[in-house]
Design an enzyme around this catalytic site. Structure first.
Site, mmCIF file in Angstrom:
data_model
loop_
_atom_site.group_PDB
_atom_site.id
_atom_site.type_symbol
_atom_site.label_atom_id
_atom_site.label_comp_id
_atom_site.label_asym_id
_atom_site.label_seq_id
_atom_site.Cartn_x
_atom_site.Cartn_y
_atom_site.Cartn_z
ATOM 1 N N HIS A 252 0.845 -1.084 -0.040
ATOM 2 C CA HIS A 252 0.142 -0.001 -0.192
ATOM 3 C C HIS A 252 0.929 1.320 -0.072
ATOM 4 O O HIS A 252 1.890 1.082 0.636
ATOM 5 C CB HIS A 252 -0.858 0.101 1.334
ATOM 6 C CG HIS A 252 -2.084 0.968 1.057
ATOM 7 N ND1 HIS A 252 -2.008 2.386 1.318
ATOM 8 C CD2 HIS A 252 -3.403 0.817 0.609
ATOM 9 C CE1 HIS A 252 -3.074 2.822 1.260
ATOM 10 N NE2 HIS A 252 -3.895 1.896 1.049
ATOM 11 N N GLU A 307 -7.651 -5.419 0.152
ATOM 12 C CA GLU A 307 -8.521 -6.356 -0.815
ATOM 13 C C GLU A 307 -8.157 -7.739 -0.638
ATOM 14 O O GLU A 307 -8.782 -8.330 -1.201
ATOM 15 C CB GLU A 307 -7.755 -5.738 -2.126
ATOM 16 C CG GLU A 307 -7.727 -4.248 -2.602
ATOM 17 C CD GLU A 307 -9.211 -3.924 -3.092
ATOM 18 O OE1 GLU A 307 -10.242 -4.263 -2.451
ATOM 19 O OE2 GLU A 307 -9.190 -3.396 -4.152
HETATM 20 N N1 ACO Z 1 3.666 -7.742 -4.404
HETATM 21 C C1 ACO Z 1 5.288 -7.912 -4.792
HETATM 22 N N2 ACO Z 1 6.007 -6.766 -4.600
HETATM 23 C C2 ACO Z 1 5.338 -5.522 -4.374
HETATM 24 C C3 ACO Z 1 3.946 -5.355 -4.314
HETATM 25 C C4 ACO Z 1 3.281 -6.570 -4.226
HETATM 26 N N3 ACO Z 1 1.966 -6.696 -3.903
HETATM 27 N N4 ACO Z 1 3.806 -4.181 -3.874
HETATM 28 C C5 ACO Z 1 4.796 -3.448 -4.002
HETATM 29 N N5 ACO Z 1 5.926 -4.180 -4.333
HETATM 30 C C6 ACO Z 1 7.120 -3.877 -4.499
HETATM 31 C C7 ACO Z 1 7.544 -3.472 -5.945
HETATM 32 O O1 ACO Z 1 7.838 -4.409 -6.834
HETATM 33 C C8 ACO Z 1 8.733 -2.464 -5.593
HETATM 34 O O2 ACO Z 1 9.830 -3.384 -5.388
HETATM 35 P P1 ACO Z 1 11.460 -2.823 -6.162
HETATM 36 O O3 ACO Z 1 11.568 -1.787 -5.328
HETATM 37 O O4 ACO Z 1 12.288 -4.287 -5.700
HETATM 38 O O5 ACO Z 1 11.024 -2.463 -7.584
HETATM 39 C C9 ACO Z 1 8.502 -1.977 -3.948
HETATM 40 O O6 ACO Z 1 7.684 -3.061 -3.424
HETATM 41 C C10 ACO Z 1 7.752 -0.698 -4.090
HETATM 42 O O7 ACO Z 1 6.697 -0.692 -5.075
HETATM 43 P P2 ACO Z 1 5.927 0.486 -5.707
HETATM 44 O O8 ACO Z 1 5.529 0.233 -6.918
HETATM 45 O O9 ACO Z 1 6.996 1.686 -5.476
HETATM 46 O O10 ACO Z 1 5.045 0.804 -4.561
HETATM 47 P P3 ACO Z 1 3.540 1.688 -4.681
HETATM 48 O O11 ACO Z 1 3.454 2.609 -3.254
HETATM 49 O O12 ACO Z 1 3.544 2.342 -5.942
HETATM 50 O O13 ACO Z 1 2.699 0.439 -4.647
HETATM 51 C C11 ACO Z 1 0.510 -0.826 -4.761
HETATM 52 C C12 ACO Z 1 1.441 0.513 -3.986
HETATM 53 C C13 ACO Z 1 0.334 -0.163 -5.924
HETATM 54 C C14 ACO Z 1 -0.662 -0.779 -4.007
HETATM 55 C C15 ACO Z 1 1.351 -2.006 -4.542
HETATM 56 O O14 ACO Z 1 1.744 -2.369 -3.443
HETATM 57 C C16 ACO Z 1 0.667 -3.050 -5.334
HETATM 58 O O15 ACO Z 1 0.719 -3.180 -6.825
HETATM 59 N N6 ACO Z 1 0.044 -4.161 -4.796
HETATM 60 C C17 ACO Z 1 -0.877 -5.033 -5.578
HETATM 61 C C18 ACO Z 1 -2.193 -4.643 -5.956
HETATM 62 C C19 ACO Z 1 -3.027 -4.043 -4.820
HETATM 63 O O16 ACO Z 1 -3.106 -5.134 -3.966
HETATM 64 N N7 ACO Z 1 -3.842 -3.122 -4.965
HETATM 65 C C20 ACO Z 1 -4.863 -2.609 -4.060
HETATM 66 C C21 ACO Z 1 -4.429 -1.522 -3.130
HETATM 67 S S1 ACO Z 1 -5.552 -1.179 -1.672
HETATM 68 C C22 ACO Z 1 -6.543 -0.072 -2.733
HETATM 69 O O17 ACO Z 1 -6.168 0.522 -3.589
HETATM 70 C C23 ACO Z 1 -8.226 -0.297 -2.222
#
Ligand code: ACO
Length: 365
Positions: A252, A307
């Site tokens: 998140h 989620e």
């Molecule tokens: N699984 C695996 N790795 C992840 C995940 C995940 N769910 N989320 C983030 N990471 C990793 C990224 O790959 C990245 O790794 P790196 O630094 O080695 O490249 C690091 O964590 C940071 O990721 P960002 O993309 O910068 O994080 P951001 O804050 O943009 O992402 C998000 C937030 C979009 C929610 C992300 O965690 C994600 O894609 N989660 C999965 C989708 C999801 O569950 N969405 C619902 C969110 S709750 C809502 O909106 C109601």
């Protein structure tokens, strides 16, 4: 393009405005909704109650929980007249695409306030669209029921059990508002141009549709199905994270600890009692994902988000997967509209600057 990667393109940590509506404390793992911690009110004040709380002082017509229930009932009945036209123009669209079209059918002006009409319309359009997918005719709403009870009744063609109504009502309350998330911010930007409530809500819905925001719970179940058995969990999770996959239901932007909404919804699933085996399996997957993320992505602070247990809760109530994101919109519509009204009353045109990093024109070089 390398420089773009170093820009804060996701506006991480940027305070984009003030609101009295909700506050997400990502370090403490708390959510405050107009002066109340989520855990205090989820399952207690009901969906109509959270709408009344969020709309208080912003909407002269709303009033208390009972008044909102009455308004929603009227809005559902009015929206049902639009259902035949909606079904006709949305043949072949997914439910979330069709809801986008459905909101677009609502006029800016009407007898009831636009936000009430829109929230009520979503509660009626969604079950009609889901029944269409099963070849069934729409069921007319009952304006005397609460939104959760009527939505389930219109979906199934018969009244739902009290436990299912309570579970759905708690879900809708839990996800009603959440600070300046992507969809709410999108709605506020559109509201800031004075485009009107309906246009702003359509913007919110469009932003919610994406898998990084409201589109995650369906894929959570796909993931659980693909893993299949406890014996496969560790290897599957390890391989997926090593392959760079994003595991849905984890991570998140703001929460750096566990999302408090996940715990509320997990206890809803537990209380339903009927889903114990699936819940235990999901718990084992959750533990493996968290442990593997800690090991393979140290320092990223990735935890369970709303989620993950939304998916289990909606599955336990028998909601089809294609309805998960549109159902999120039904709940979030009250939060979006509160933010739109707050923006309309107190905000200004949202117009940030960008930093130009393109080529310099030859004449000025
Ligand atoms: N699984 C695996 N790795 C992840 C995940 C995940 N769910 N989320 C983030 N990471 C990793 C990224 O790959 C990245 O790794 P790196 O630094 O080695 O490249 C690091 O964590 C940071 O990721 P960002 O993309 O910068 O994080 P951001 O804050 O943009 O992402 C998000 C937030 C979009 C929610 C992300 O965690 C994600 O894609 N989660 C999965 C989708 C999801 O569950 N969405 C619902 C969110 S709750 C809502 O909106 C109601």
């Amino acid at each position: 393009m390398q420089a773009l990667i170093h820009e804060n393109n996701g506006l991480d940590g940027v305070v984009a405005g003030a609101t009295v509506l909700s506050h997400v404390d990502g370090e403490a793992g708390t959510l405050i909704l107009r002066g109340h911690f989520l855990e205090e009110i989820a399952g207690r004040i009901g969906f109509e109650g959270i709408a009344a709380l969020l709309w208080a002082d912003l909407d002269d017509s709303a009033g208390d929980r009972d008044a909102v229930a009455g308004l929603f009932g009227q809005a559902r009945v009015a929206a049902f007249a639009l259902v035949p036209g909606l079904l006709q123009v949305t043949q072949g669209l997914t439910p979330i695409e069709a809801l986008r079209a459905g909101l677009g059918m609502l006029p800016d002006e009407g007898k009831l306030p636009a936000h009430v009409r829109a929230c009520g319309a979503l509660q009626v359009f969604l079950p009609a669209l889901l029944r269409r997918a099963e070849g069934k005719a729409p069921v007319a709403p009952d304006p005397l029921l609460g939104a959760a009870a009527d939505l389930l009744r219109c979906l199934r063609g018969q009244p739902a059990s009290a436990s299912h109504v309570r579970a759905l009502d708690t879900y809708l309350t839990t996800i009603a508002d959440h600070g300046f998330n992507a969809s709410t911010f999108a709605a506020r930007v559109v509201a800031s141009t004075q485009a009107g409530m309906i246009s702003a809500l359509i913007a919110g819905l469009c932003a919610l549709k994406g898998p990084l925001h409201g589109g995650a719970p369906g894929p959570v179940l796909d993931m659980l199905d693909e893993i299949g058995t406890e014996a496969r969990i560790a290897r599957w999770v390890e391989e997926a994270i090593r392959a760079g996959d994003r595991l849905m239901g984890f991570g998140h932007r703001v929460y750096k600890v566990r999302d408090p909404r996940a715990d509320v919804l997990k206890s809803v699933v537990r209380d339903l009692g009927s889903h114990a085996g699936r819940l235990a399996f999901a718990g084992a997957v959750e533990q493996a994902v968290i442990a593997t993320l800690r090991r393979l992505k140290p320092g990223r602070r990735l935890d369970t988000n709303v989620e993950f247990y939304t998916a289990l809760m909606l599955e336990a109530v028998g909601i089809p997967r294609e309805a998960f994101t549109p159902l999120f919109a039904v709940g979030r519509s009250v939060g979006w509209s509160a933010h739109v009204m707050e923006q309309q009353r107190h905000g200004r045109l949202v117009r940030p600057l960008s930093r130009y990093i393109g080529p310099t024109p030859k004449a000025a070089a």
